[in-house]
Design a protein around this motif. Sequence first.
Motif, PDB file in Angstrom:
ATOM      1  N   UNK A 138       0.804  -1.216   0.000  1.00 31.05           N
ATOM      2  CA  UNK A 138       0.000   0.000   0.000  1.00 31.05           C
ATOM      3  C   UNK A 138       0.838   1.268   0.000  1.00 31.05           C
ATOM      4  N   UNK A 139       2.138   1.141  -0.300  1.00 29.26           N
ATOM      5  CA  UNK A 139       3.012   2.297  -0.330  1.00 29.26           C
ATOM      6  C   UNK A 139       3.729   2.576   0.962  1.00 29.26           C
ATOM      7  N   UNK A 140       3.463   1.757   1.993  1.00 30.92           N
ATOM      8  CA  UNK A 140       4.116   1.942   3.288  1.00 30.92           C
ATOM      9  C   UNK A 140       5.382   1.106   3.339  1.00 30.92           C
ATOM     10  N   UNK A 630      -0.804   1.075 -14.511  1.00 29.67           N
ATOM     11  CA  UNK A 630      -1.207   2.410 -14.075  1.00 29.67           C
ATOM     12  C   UNK A 630      -2.263   2.268 -12.984  1.00 29.67           C
ATOM     13  N   UNK A 631      -1.948   2.773 -11.796  1.00 28.11           N
ATOM     14  CA  UNK A 631      -2.868   2.666 -10.661  1.00 28.11           C
ATOM     15  C   UNK A 631      -3.708   3.916 -10.463  1.00 28.11           C
ATOM     16  N   UNK A 632      -3.580   4.896 -11.353  1.00 27.14           N
ATOM     17  CA  UNK A 632      -4.353   6.127 -11.224  1.00 27.14           C
ATOM     18  C   UNK A 632      -3.635   7.236 -10.489  1.00 27.14           C
ATOM     19  N   UNK A 633      -2.374   7.051 -10.136  1.00 30.51           N
ATOM     20  CA  UNK A 633      -1.608   8.086  -9.443  1.00 30.51           C
ATOM     21  C   UNK A 633      -0.758   8.866 -10.434  1.00 30.51           C
ATOM     22  N   UNK A 634      -0.332  10.051 -10.024  1.00 33.73           N
ATOM     23  CA  UNK A 634       0.452  10.902 -10.920  1.00 33.73           C
ATOM     24  C   UNK A 634       1.847  10.349 -11.179  1.00 33.73           C
ATOM     25  N   UNK A 724      10.168  11.121  -4.276  1.00 28.76           N
ATOM     26  CA  UNK A 724       8.911  10.856  -3.554  1.00 28.76           C
ATOM     27  C   UNK A 724       7.833  10.413  -4.550  1.00 28.76           C
ATOM     28  N   UNK A 725       7.022   9.460  -4.129  1.00 32.63           N
ATOM     29  CA  UNK A 725       5.974   8.948  -5.011  1.00 32.63           C
ATOM     30  C   UNK A 725       4.706   9.772  -4.804  1.00 32.63           C
ATOM     31  N   UNK A 726       4.172  10.313  -5.888  1.00 28.54           N
ATOM     32  CA  UNK A 726       2.971  11.150  -5.832  1.00 28.54           C
ATOM     33  C   UNK A 726       1.748  10.265  -6.051  1.00 28.54           C
TER      34      UNK A 726
END
Length: 731
Positions: A138-140, A630-634, A724-726
């Motif tokens: 989950x990005x953590x 593509x997960x929908x994030x920038x 950093x991941x946006x």
Amino acid sequence: MENKDLKEDRAPESVSAPEKKLSAEKAGDDSPDRGNIGEKKSPDVQSESSEEEKISNVQKGENPEAHKDGENTGNVQNESTEVKHHEANKEGERSVDVQKESRGVKITEPEKDRGAEDPTPDAGAVPMEEKENEPVFDGTENPEIGENGRHSESDLAAQGTAWPEKAAALKNYVVERGAAVGNFVRRLSSGRKEELDQGQGGSENNIVSNNEEDKKTNLFKDWNAWNPLTLVKNTLDANAEAKGIRVEDMPAQHLLQGPVFKGKVILFSCSESSDCRMARSFLRQKGLRYFEINIDVYPGRKAELEQKTGSSFVPKIFFNEVCLGGVKELKAMDASGELDEKIKGLMETEAPLSAPLPPSAEEEDFGNNGMVDEFESVVKNLRKHVVVKDRFYKMRMFSRCFVASDAVDFLAEDQLLERDEAVDFGRRIASKHFFHHVQDENIFDDGNHLYRFLEHDPVVSTKCYNFSGRTNDMKPKPAIDVAAKLRSLTLAIYAAYISDNGKHVDYRSIAASAEFVRYLKVTEDLQRIDLHDLSREEKLAFFINLYNMMAIHAIVLWGHPNGALERRRFFGDFKYVIGGYPYSLSAIQNGVLRGNQRPPYNLTKPFGLKDKRLKVALQIPEPLVHFALVSGSKSSPPFICYAPGSIDEELRLAARIFFNDTGFSIDADTNTASLSKIMKWYSVDFGNNEREVLKFVANYLEPARAEQLLGLLGSNQLKVTYQPYDWSLND
């Protein structure tokens, strides 16, 4: 092999949605009820006592997931906990009945009867069936666990022995999620925690405030009026407000409506055409709302175009019944001022009957047509004759299943077969994914084994969003044909609603489009297809395209995930049933495309050794998929629709686009290379160390930048940092 100790029993069961929050979400899972499709944070339909018990446990330092894993170990000390959970679930089911009746939803008599039956004396102590949660990233980041999901050797030596993967994963979850769960509970309890600490909260039933009760009441009251577009609109409007942009000032492609016209603008187009892309861009720049007829999606409209214009060449733009030509002609009219006069006339003149009609989702519907399956009538009668109910099997209660011997009895009588022949006939039916063993122990055997129809699977019925409540009984189409149809619709959606560079998505218009409705209908063909005949290239293109459209589908229904907990739900709980089994976004990425590797900072693999989905996974992981998903994030790569015939070339192109855009940068003054966080999270896919990862990157850089990178690598002076991941929405 028969289970000699089989006992049949019925446990109180929820209304029409089987085990919606009874089994898969008993331990506090946050996944949505089928009725809560559009909600960004869908509250579980359960009793207040069940909610308060979980809240109380978290406040005491306990994690709901710990109860679930504790039950799986079979520890005798947890029997009292299992009794409490079962009693709480019974109260939750009664609450669901009351809530459904309050919404005007009719509860069928069998459902009422099942809920009213008395269980066996020991039923309260019987743990319900539980589905293990898939490992999800989950990005953590967890520094105690490497990106590949393994502890360091020194840590293992200090422990003296290797932990079971499940126990280690639980420990990691409890340590890392404690703060997040605490924040969630405080929001859920609406600030009543202070009153409870001071002993002023009264009974546990007072944990949920009156405001929360009012919210639930309003939720059920407005259930039938829910529109998923409202969520997308609110999300987009909130993002615009945060950026200081008024919704009225947003670009035309972000709005469902342009200027109000009495007439219509119709664009005839195709999916893969630069001229058609130019025509769309031009109409958007002019602020014109238009209807698009993609002749790849609606091939029957090609004849209409030929009849009206004498040619099937696209693009063609119509103002009402008048064809103005292509983008070249429109630009010429715009330069002379003639186009503005025609637009003014369009505002005042209604479209006559001779004008082309906008497309309809039902038009030339090729999503569910086809031949009826040869076993359809047999399965239909089988559903009527076998007794489907909750049953006790191997120390677990399984919901809505039937006994193999009953099915064999029916098949032998219905098809005039000997018993052995009836078993073989049942295996042929099961191989078409009409039903499965409750624990996937076999395809179909006689005796006391338990089986469950696909529509009764709790995960399929509550978390698979290409499943509308009943199994698609049409004869399964070849997987390559279904993939081609989905790709055609995906191309049309990308062309119409995604920017030319693939980085900006008009989710609101996608949700309202006929192409998207048709896409959803075609996804129902995935329910029972056979994936095993797909080649590596076909499998890559199919699952990459499907992943990207599933992400769009999830955002349209749920909204963009905000925070780690919502991302965990987004990647793990939004699923499609494909070939008889559920696939989440995480399962597709880490289970299929990465060859069943652990997600970052997880200790378990998506597919176990007995998981039927393991046969679908790629034998050799493909690292380039990370620049296509593509997960929908920038910070995600741009959208590209992939073709099986050129998948490897397209993946290499995607990697070059990614690294030569924002995925990699180098500062010669400080000898520092900056990489996307993707290269850190999934470093095991690119090399054994940082040096090998950078050499991998160099293969996809422009020659001058690659030479610069390799030169710095050779000097051993290069420093590596990660961007950093946006996670914000790519709208």
